[in-house]
Write a protein that holds these residues in place. Structure first.
Motif, PDB file in Angstrom:
ATOM      1  N   ALA A   1       7.400   1.429   0.494  1.00 22.58           N
ATOM      2  CA  ALA A   1       7.603   0.350  -0.639  1.00 22.58           C
ATOM      3  C   ALA A   1       6.448   0.124  -1.198  1.00 22.58           C
ATOM      4  CB  ALA A   1       8.504  -0.676   0.108  1.00 22.58           C
ATOM      5  N   HIS A   2       5.372   0.352  -0.490  1.00 21.15           N
ATOM      6  CA  HIS A   2       4.019  -0.515  -0.945  1.00 21.15           C
ATOM      7  C   HIS A   2       2.915   0.328  -1.150  1.00 21.15           C
ATOM      8  CE1 HIS A   2       5.871  -4.434  -0.724  1.00 21.15           C
ATOM      9  NE2 HIS A   2       6.492  -4.007   0.460  1.00 21.15           N
ATOM     10  N   TYR A   3       2.836   1.540  -0.608  1.00 23.46           N
ATOM     11  CA  TYR A   3       1.678   2.576  -0.553  1.00 23.46           C
ATOM     12  C   TYR A   3       1.243   2.717  -2.119  1.00 23.46           C
ATOM     13  CZ  TYR A   3      -1.296   6.750  -0.673  1.00 23.46           C
ATOM     14  OH  TYR A   3      -2.204   7.339  -0.989  1.00 23.46           O
TER      15      TYR A   3
ATOM     16  N   ASP B   1      -7.879   7.089  -0.006  1.00 26.97           N
ATOM     17  CA  ASP B   1      -8.518   6.844   0.994  1.00 26.97           C
ATOM     18  C   ASP B   1      -8.545   5.399   1.604  1.00 26.97           C
ATOM     19  OD1 ASP B   1      -9.298   9.581   0.835  1.00 26.97           O
ATOM     20  OD2 ASP B   1     -11.391   9.430   0.239  1.00 26.97           O
ATOM     21  N   VAL B   2      -8.941   4.506   0.894  1.00 33.78           N
ATOM     22  CA  VAL B   2      -9.005   3.132   1.623  1.00 33.78           C
ATOM     23  C   VAL B   2      -7.557   2.502   1.899  1.00 33.78           C
ATOM     24  CG1 VAL B   2      -9.376   0.850   0.433  1.00 33.78           C
ATOM     25  CG2 VAL B   2     -11.162   2.291   0.109  1.00 33.78           C
ATOM     26  N   VAL B   3      -6.381   3.065   0.953  1.00 33.44           N
ATOM     27  CA  VAL B   3      -5.063   2.455   1.300  1.00 33.44           C
ATOM     28  C   VAL B   3      -4.662   3.054   2.575  1.00 33.44           C
ATOM     29  CG1 VAL B   3      -2.809   2.388   0.594  1.00 33.44           C
ATOM     30  CG2 VAL B   3      -4.618   1.779  -1.060  1.00 33.44           C
ATOM     31  N   GLN B   4      -5.117   4.448   2.676  1.00 34.33           N
ATOM     32  CA  GLN B   4      -4.552   5.007   3.721  1.00 34.33           C
ATOM     33  C   GLN B   4      -5.262   4.455   4.981  1.00 34.33           C
ATOM     34  OE1 GLN B   4      -2.391   7.140   4.414  1.00 34.33           O
ATOM     35  NE2 GLN B   4      -1.920   8.375   2.313  1.00 34.33           N
ATOM     36  N   GLU B   5      -6.531   4.454   4.831  1.00 31.10           N
ATOM     37  CA  GLU B   5      -7.117   3.653   6.171  1.00 31.10           C
ATOM     38  C   GLU B   5      -6.555   2.256   6.448  1.00 31.10           C
ATOM     39  OE1 GLU B   5      -9.940   3.114   9.153  1.00 31.10           O
ATOM     40  OE2 GLU B   5      -9.460   5.098   8.100  1.00 31.10           O
TER      41      GLU B   5
ATOM     42  N   TYR C   1      -3.217   2.930   8.086  1.00 32.49           N
ATOM     43  CA  TYR C   1      -3.575   3.775   9.474  1.00 32.49           C
ATOM     44  C   TYR C   1      -3.994   2.248  10.499  1.00 32.49           C
ATOM     45  CZ  TYR C   1      -6.108   5.378  13.539  1.00 32.49           C
ATOM     46  OH  TYR C   1      -6.409   5.515  14.785  1.00 32.49           O
ATOM     47  N   ARG C   2      -4.796   1.505  10.038  1.00 31.73           N
ATOM     48  CA  ARG C   2      -5.085   0.082  10.743  1.00 31.73           C
ATOM     49  C   ARG C   2      -3.680  -0.527  11.275  1.00 31.73           C
ATOM     50  NH1 ARG C   2     -11.087  -1.352   9.055  1.00 31.73           N
ATOM     51  NH2 ARG C   2     -11.966   0.612   9.485  1.00 31.73           N
ATOM     52  N   ALA C   3      -2.950  -0.814  10.121  1.00 33.38           N
ATOM     53  CA  ALA C   3      -1.940  -1.210  10.382  1.00 33.38           C
ATOM     54  C   ALA C   3      -0.845  -0.762  11.617  1.00 33.38           C
ATOM     55  CB  ALA C   3      -1.035  -1.673   9.139  1.00 33.38           C
ATOM     56  N   LEU C   4      -0.758   0.538  11.408  1.00 33.75           N
ATOM     57  CA  LEU C   4       0.218   1.531  12.345  1.00 33.75           C
ATOM     58  C   LEU C   4      -0.444   1.302  13.814  1.00 33.75           C
ATOM     59  CD1 LEU C   4       2.270   3.476  12.615  1.00 33.75           C
ATOM     60  CD2 LEU C   4       0.553   5.185  12.252  1.00 33.75           C
ATOM     61  N   VAL C   5      -1.509   1.236  13.985  1.00 36.08           N
ATOM     62  CA  VAL C   5      -2.011   1.354  15.340  1.00 36.08           C
ATOM     63  C   VAL C   5      -1.765  -0.123  15.862  1.00 36.08           C
ATOM     64  CG1 VAL C   5      -3.728   3.225  15.001  1.00 36.08           C
ATOM     65  CG2 VAL C   5      -4.469   0.596  14.728  1.00 36.08           C
ATOM     66  N   ARG C   6      -1.504  -1.300  15.100  1.00 35.32           N
ATOM     67  CA  ARG C   6      -1.233  -2.343  15.710  1.00 35.32           C
ATOM     68  C   ARG C   6       0.072  -3.139  15.126  1.00 35.32           C
ATOM     69  NH1 ARG C   6      -6.026  -2.530  13.079  1.00 35.32           N
ATOM     70  NH2 ARG C   6      -7.411  -3.049  14.813  1.00 35.32           N
ATOM     71  N   TRP C   7       1.085  -2.156  14.987  1.00 36.45           N
ATOM     72  CA  TRP C   7       1.977  -2.425  14.085  1.00 36.45           C
ATOM     73  C   TRP C   7       3.099  -3.652  14.758  1.00 36.45           C
ATOM     74  CZ3 TRP C   7       3.078  -2.696   9.248  1.00 36.45           C
ATOM     75  CH2 TRP C   7       4.485  -3.104   8.960  1.00 36.45           C
ATOM     76  N   ASN C   8       2.768  -3.586  16.039  1.00 40.02           N
ATOM     77  CA  ASN C   8       3.759  -4.566  16.576  1.00 40.02           C
ATOM     78  C   ASN C   8       3.078  -5.982  16.376  1.00 40.02           C
ATOM     79  OD1 ASN C   8       5.568  -2.974  18.021  1.00 40.02           O
ATOM     80  ND2 ASN C   8       4.287  -2.856  19.750  1.00 40.02           N
ATOM     81  N   GLN C   9       1.998  -6.118  16.309  1.00 42.22           N
ATOM     82  CA  GLN C   9       1.328  -7.466  15.927  1.00 42.22           C
ATOM     83  C   GLN C   9       1.756  -7.792  14.326  1.00 42.22           C
ATOM     84  OE1 GLN C   9      -2.930  -7.407  16.695  1.00 42.22           O
ATOM     85  NE2 GLN C   9      -3.394  -9.422  16.066  1.00 42.22           N
ATOM     86  N   VAL C  10       1.174  -6.560  13.566  1.00 44.98           N
ATOM     87  CA  VAL C  10       1.025  -6.772  12.196  1.00 44.98           C
ATOM     88  C   VAL C  10       2.665  -7.080  11.488  1.00 44.98           C
ATOM     89  CG1 VAL C  10       0.666  -5.733   9.796  1.00 44.98           C
ATOM     90  CG2 VAL C  10      -0.972  -5.428  11.719  1.00 44.98           C
TER      91      VAL C  10
ATOM     92  N   ALA D   1       0.580  -8.175   2.923  1.00 42.20           N
ATOM     93  CA  ALA D   1      -0.735  -8.859   2.529  1.00 42.20           C
ATOM     94  C   ALA D   1      -1.661  -8.692   3.481  1.00 42.20           C
ATOM     95  CB  ALA D   1      -0.354 -10.654   2.829  1.00 42.20           C
ATOM     96  N   TRP D   2      -1.425  -8.564   4.709  1.00 38.62           N
ATOM     97  CA  TRP D   2      -2.506  -8.455   5.614  1.00 38.62           C
ATOM     98  C   TRP D   2      -3.134  -6.694   5.516  1.00 38.62           C
ATOM     99  CZ3 TRP D   2      -3.476  -4.179   8.844  1.00 38.62           C
ATOM    100  CH2 TRP D   2      -4.452  -4.283  10.126  1.00 38.62           C
ATOM    101  N   ILE D   3      -2.184  -5.849   5.057  1.00 40.46           N
ATOM    102  CA  ILE D   3      -2.759  -4.404   4.704  1.00 40.46           C
ATOM    103  C   ILE D   3      -3.294  -4.440   3.419  1.00 40.46           C
ATOM    104  CG2 ILE D   3      -1.746  -2.300   4.176  1.00 40.46           C
ATOM    105  CD1 ILE D   3       0.692  -2.781   5.847  1.00 40.46           C
ATOM    106  N   ARG D   4      -3.030  -5.269   2.435  1.00 37.06           N
ATOM    107  CA  ARG D   4      -3.692  -5.417   1.269  1.00 37.06           C
ATOM    108  C   ARG D   4      -5.118  -6.050   1.521  1.00 37.06           C
ATOM    109  NH1 ARG D   4      -0.555  -8.711  -0.989  1.00 37.06           N
ATOM    110  NH2 ARG D   4       0.771  -7.087  -2.071  1.00 37.06           N
ATOM    111  N   ARG D   5      -5.094  -7.098   2.236  1.00 42.61           N
ATOM    112  CA  ARG D   5      -6.497  -7.647   2.612  1.00 42.61           C
ATOM    113  C   ARG D   5      -7.296  -6.577   3.170  1.00 42.61           C
ATOM    114  NH1 ARG D   5      -9.963  -9.985   0.766  1.00 42.61           N
ATOM    115  NH2 ARG D   5      -8.526 -11.451  -0.247  1.00 42.61           N
ATOM    116  N   VAL D   6      -6.791  -5.888   4.226  1.00 46.13           N
ATOM    117  CA  VAL D   6      -7.768  -4.693   5.034  1.00 46.13           C
ATOM    118  C   VAL D   6      -8.051  -3.885   3.809  1.00 46.13           C
ATOM    119  CG1 VAL D   6      -7.603  -2.840   6.486  1.00 46.13           C
ATOM    120  CG2 VAL D   6      -6.700  -5.003   7.181  1.00 46.13           C
TER     121      VAL D   6
END
Length: 167
Positions: free
Chosen positions: A14-16, A35-39, A42-51, A59-64
């Motif tokens: 929905a947001h990529y 590249d930045v959006v993929q990264e 990825y950072r959201a995926l590895v901590r998806w339970n928290q995010v 909003a968290w993914i956008r900020r990252v």
């Protein structure tokens, strides 16, 4: 039965594209934006339970993604600043002159042993004895190679008067 937390795949689908467009507008380079959006994803995926538990995971993914973009921009700015402090122009070295080009071509026409002897003697400053030892031949052979090589070069450059000079 629908759960309250969105799945990673749903958020990504929905947001990529939207995030990529936003970062593309910032970077001006689609590849960097992707590249930045993929990264960020990825950072959201590895901590998806928290995010996924956040009020707005996007909003968290956008900020990252924006933080990554700013970080890249700062690194590029630092690199550019470094480059600007360097010498403005590389030292200029003239290319080989016509005489040198002609000499290299003439050396290329000599037999291999004659060319090697001339190069070792005149450019590597090796004595006749050193060349003889290196090549595994008698000193007289090296002298012959040098003489024949000089004679061939003299004939090539029409220097017959000065060809009989020193060894």
């Amino acid at each position: 039965m629908r759960h309250d937390r969105p799945s990673f795949d749903e958020v990504y689908a929905a947001h990529y594209a939207d995030l990529t467009v936003q970062l593309y507008a910032y970077f001006g380079d689609r590849q960097d934006a992707q590249d930045v959006v993929q990264e960020a994803f990825y950072r959201a995926l590895v901590r998806w339970n928290q995010v996924a538990g956040y009020d707005d995971p996007v909003a968290w993914i956008r900020r990252v993604a924006w933080n990554l973009a700013v970080s890249r921009w700062r690194k590029a700015r630092t690199a550019l600043s470094f480059l600007r402090r360097q010498r403005i122009a590389e030292p200029h070295a003239d290319g080989p002159g016509p005489e040198r080009v002609a000499l290299i071509a003439a050396l290329g026409d000599l037999p291999h042993a004659h060319r090697r002897a001339l190069v070792l003697h005149y450019l590597a400053d090796m004595s006749v004895g050193e060349i003889a030892q290196r090549e595994g031949v008698a000193a007289g052979t090296v002298k012959s190679w040098l003489h024949r090589g000089r004679a061939a070069l003299a004939a090539e450059f029409d220097l017959t008067e000065s060809a009989g000079g020193a060894q």
